[in-house]
Write a protein that holds these residues in place. Structure first.
Motif, PDB file in Angstrom:
ATOM      1  N   VAL A 244     -12.794  -4.513  14.162  1.00  0.00           N
ATOM      2  CA  VAL A 244     -14.281  -4.333  14.243  1.00  0.00           C
ATOM      3  C   VAL A 244     -14.519  -3.745  12.802  1.00  0.00           C
ATOM      4  CG1 VAL A 244     -15.777  -2.569  15.535  1.00  0.00           C
ATOM      5  CG2 VAL A 244     -13.684  -3.475  16.555  1.00  0.00           C
ATOM      6  N   VAL A 245     -15.574  -4.117  12.055  1.00  0.00           N
ATOM      7  CA  VAL A 245     -16.072  -4.025  10.930  1.00  0.00           C
ATOM      8  C   VAL A 245     -17.376  -3.045  11.203  1.00  0.00           C
ATOM      9  CG1 VAL A 245     -17.102  -4.521   8.729  1.00  0.00           C
ATOM     10  CG2 VAL A 245     -14.868  -5.946   9.624  1.00  0.00           C
ATOM     11  N   LYS A 369     -24.474  -6.410   9.821  1.00  0.00           N
ATOM     12  CA  LYS A 369     -23.076  -6.339   9.148  1.00  0.00           C
ATOM     13  C   LYS A 369     -22.091  -5.837   9.855  1.00  0.00           C
ATOM     14  CE  LYS A 369     -25.409  -5.925   4.524  1.00  0.00           C
ATOM     15  NZ  LYS A 369     -25.174  -5.001   3.360  1.00  0.00           N
ATOM     16  N   SER A 370     -22.317  -5.337  11.113  1.00  0.00           N
ATOM     17  CA  SER A 370     -21.272  -4.612  12.168  1.00  0.00           C
ATOM     18  C   SER A 370     -20.818  -5.630  12.956  1.00  0.00           C
ATOM     19  CB  SER A 370     -21.642  -3.359  12.780  1.00  0.00           C
ATOM     20  OG  SER A 370     -21.932  -2.348  11.751  1.00  0.00           O
ATOM     21  N   ALA A 371     -19.740  -6.101  13.193  1.00  0.00           N
ATOM     22  CA  ALA A 371     -19.188  -7.114  13.827  1.00  0.00           C
ATOM     23  C   ALA A 371     -17.698  -7.126  14.255  1.00  0.00           C
ATOM     24  CB  ALA A 371     -19.645  -8.536  13.202  1.00  0.00           C
ATOM     25  N   ILE A 372     -17.317  -8.106  15.172  1.00  0.00           N
ATOM     26  CA  ILE A 372     -15.883  -8.175  15.571  1.00  0.00           C
ATOM     27  C   ILE A 372     -15.347  -9.402  15.246  1.00  0.00           C
ATOM     28  CG2 ILE A 372     -14.326  -8.090  17.578  1.00  0.00           C
ATOM     29  CD1 ILE A 372     -16.592  -6.374  19.117  1.00  0.00           C
ATOM     30  N   TYR A 373     -14.211  -9.279  14.586  1.00  0.00           N
ATOM     31  CA  TYR A 373     -13.759 -10.563  14.190  1.00  0.00           C
ATOM     32  C   TYR A 373     -12.306 -10.747  14.458  1.00  0.00           C
ATOM     33  CZ  TYR A 373     -17.342 -10.341  10.488  1.00  0.00           C
ATOM     34  OH  TYR A 373     -18.514  -9.915   9.965  1.00  0.00           O
ATOM     35  N   ASP A 374     -11.879 -12.084  14.935  1.00  0.00           N
ATOM     36  CA  ASP A 374     -10.210 -12.170  14.953  1.00  0.00           C
ATOM     37  C   ASP A 374      -9.677 -12.674  13.701  1.00  0.00           C
ATOM     38  OD1 ASP A 374      -7.849 -13.214  15.756  1.00  0.00           O
ATOM     39  OD2 ASP A 374      -8.607 -14.304  17.616  1.00  0.00           O
TER      40      ASP A 374
END
Length: 470
Positions: A244-245, A369-374
């Protein structure tokens, strides 16, 4: 943990540097006190254990600690200079593997922090470090390193502290363009206000450092982005692949004044004079590059010594919130990263963190700019590093920046001997940086690239495949 504190293998030289915290009056509201050592799991690389309150004694070259919640711990350490009967608690710093690295004994304060700023050694140390940094000049056009009569200058600042005449002059705006087309705004104080902020920093920084959490790395002594990446990589190795960024929109420029004043009240412990001094510096007006005088309504001005410290004090609330909820995070200043094992948990963290920041700190999360990445599927950029398929490596931008800096040294007007020394010094430092980042391939690439440089007419040229064949 209990074995680490009672181990007889800990020698005196292992407990250095020894330090005494003489200015801790009472613990702030967000002080993380450990109440059960047996169930407490230390961080992977370094951490601190606060035994407070506790009775401290000294028997046969051994510091005996008896916490109020029970138990007894013995650590071989140098005999302290202060009176142990006045000690109120102890902070034990641990290295990797729960090895003790330092011991700090906390004594009750005899005078508030604001009185400590008036001491000669504090102002002189602040002036010395200010000159070492060589900051730019403010609206007065005077840089601190160009002041001739420094003793008189320090005495004038001391008198202003004593008479509560620390109202700052307007800040000078300086706009610095970024590579992405945006502009970074700096607000530079004048020489006198620079010293006032530096003196406050010298006293306040060691105090708040006692309760900052291990998940925070930005603008802290002995911590760097490499340490943050190491902790992040350890989370990836443990299976926390959902990243989570979290991006805060204009963090330093958007901190509300009431929120900052409340945080200072909680952490400084009722030292109203110091709170007023800090808020006066924070609320200083701004002179724009066009010459307009602007009144600032919120935010911490970037350009002085206090802004990184105050930013960490604000976001420390997020660190404590994450720890109480059992979330794993890595924070470098306002670059915030959470990790989770499942996508649903990551979405929950993002929603709750956003709500906490907006409700408790008055900050706005940048949704774009806030997102969730694998981490095993999507590429991620984090603190100048690229995460691709679960592998952390320095970004291509960092490698190109290294090459540009080395070419600038060769293009400078220094003598050949000075160029050679600067070039190899910078090349070594960049190579060590890449190796510490667990990516020796970048260091090898840098070494091979250096071999392709040729000096012609005092100008560096990088030989490509075409130039070699020609």
């Amino acid at each position: 943990m209990r074995e680490a504190l009672t181990s007889e293998s800990v020698q005196t030289h292992d407990v250095l540097p020894y330090e005494e915290k003489l200015y801790i009056s009472s613990l702030p509201k967000f002080f993380p006190v450990i109440h059960n050592l047996d169930s407490w799991a230390p961080q992977r690389y370094s951490s601190k254990v606060h035994l407070y309150p506790a009775v401290v004694s000294y028997v046969e070259d051994t510091c005996v600690i008896e916490p109020k919640f029970g138990g007894e711990y013995r650590i071989q350490a140098p005999k302290p200079k202060g009176e142990l009967r006045r000690a109120k608690g102890v902070t034990v710093s641990l290295r990797r593997g729960a090895q003790i690295s330092s011991l700090a004994i906390h004594y009750p304060v005899r005078f508030p922090l604001s009185e400590l700023i008036l001491q000669d050694f504090v102002l002189e140390l602040a002036m010395y470090r200010l000159i070492q940094r060589g900051p730019a000049s403010g609206v007065d056009g005077i840089s601190p390193d160009r002041i001739k009569d420094r003793d008189r200058f320090i005495q004038d600042v001391r008198e202003r502290f004593m008479e509560n005449r620390v109202h700052p002059k307007p800040l000078r705006q300086k706009l610095i363009p970024k590579k992405d087309g945006r502009v970074r705004e700096l607000s530079i104080p004048c020489a006198r206000d620079h010293l006032i902020q530096a003196a406050i920093f010298e006293v306040l920084a060691p105090y708040v450092e006692t309760y900052f959490l291990p998940s925070s790395f930005g603008f802290r002594t002995g911590r760097s982005s490499i340490d943050a990446i190491r902790l992040f990589r350890s989370y990836l190795d443990d299976g926390y692949r959902q990243v989570v960024v979290l991006d805060i929109k204009d963090f330093f420029d958007s901190i509300p004044f009431p929120v900052l004043r409340k945080i200072l009240k909680q952490d400084i412990g009722g030292d109203w004079r110091l709170v007023l001094w800090i808020m006066a510096q924070v609320k200083a007006k701004l002179v724009t590059e066009k010459g307009d005088l602007v009144r600032r309504e919120r935010g911490v001005p970037q350009g002085g010594p206090l802004s990184p410290l105050l930013g960490n004090m604000v976001l420390h609330r997020l660190d404590v919130w994450a720890k109480h909820n059992g979330y794993r995070m890595v924070r470098f200043a306002d670059d915030i990263t959470f990790v989770a094992q499942k996508r649903r948990s990551a979405e929950k963290i993002l929603a709750q963190a956003k709500e906490f920041l907006e409700r408790n700190l008055g900050l706005t999360v940048n949704a774009e700019k806030s997102a969730i990445y694998d981490a095993h599927v999507e590429p991620i950029k984090l603190l100048g590093f690229d995460v691709e398929k679960g592998v952390v490596k320095p970004s291509r931008e960092n490698i190109e920046l290294c090459k540009e800096s080395l070419l600038e040294v060769l293009s400078s007007r220094y003598s050949p001997e000075e160029k050679t020394e600067l070039f190899f010094r910078n090349a070594r430092s960049w190579g060590q940086y890449f190796v510490k980042a667990f990516y020796a391939e970048a260091a090898e690439e840098l070494e091979n690239w250096v071999r392709t440089i040729k000096i012609k007419n005092n100008r560096p040229q990088v030989l490509t495949c075409e130039t070699r064949l020609g």
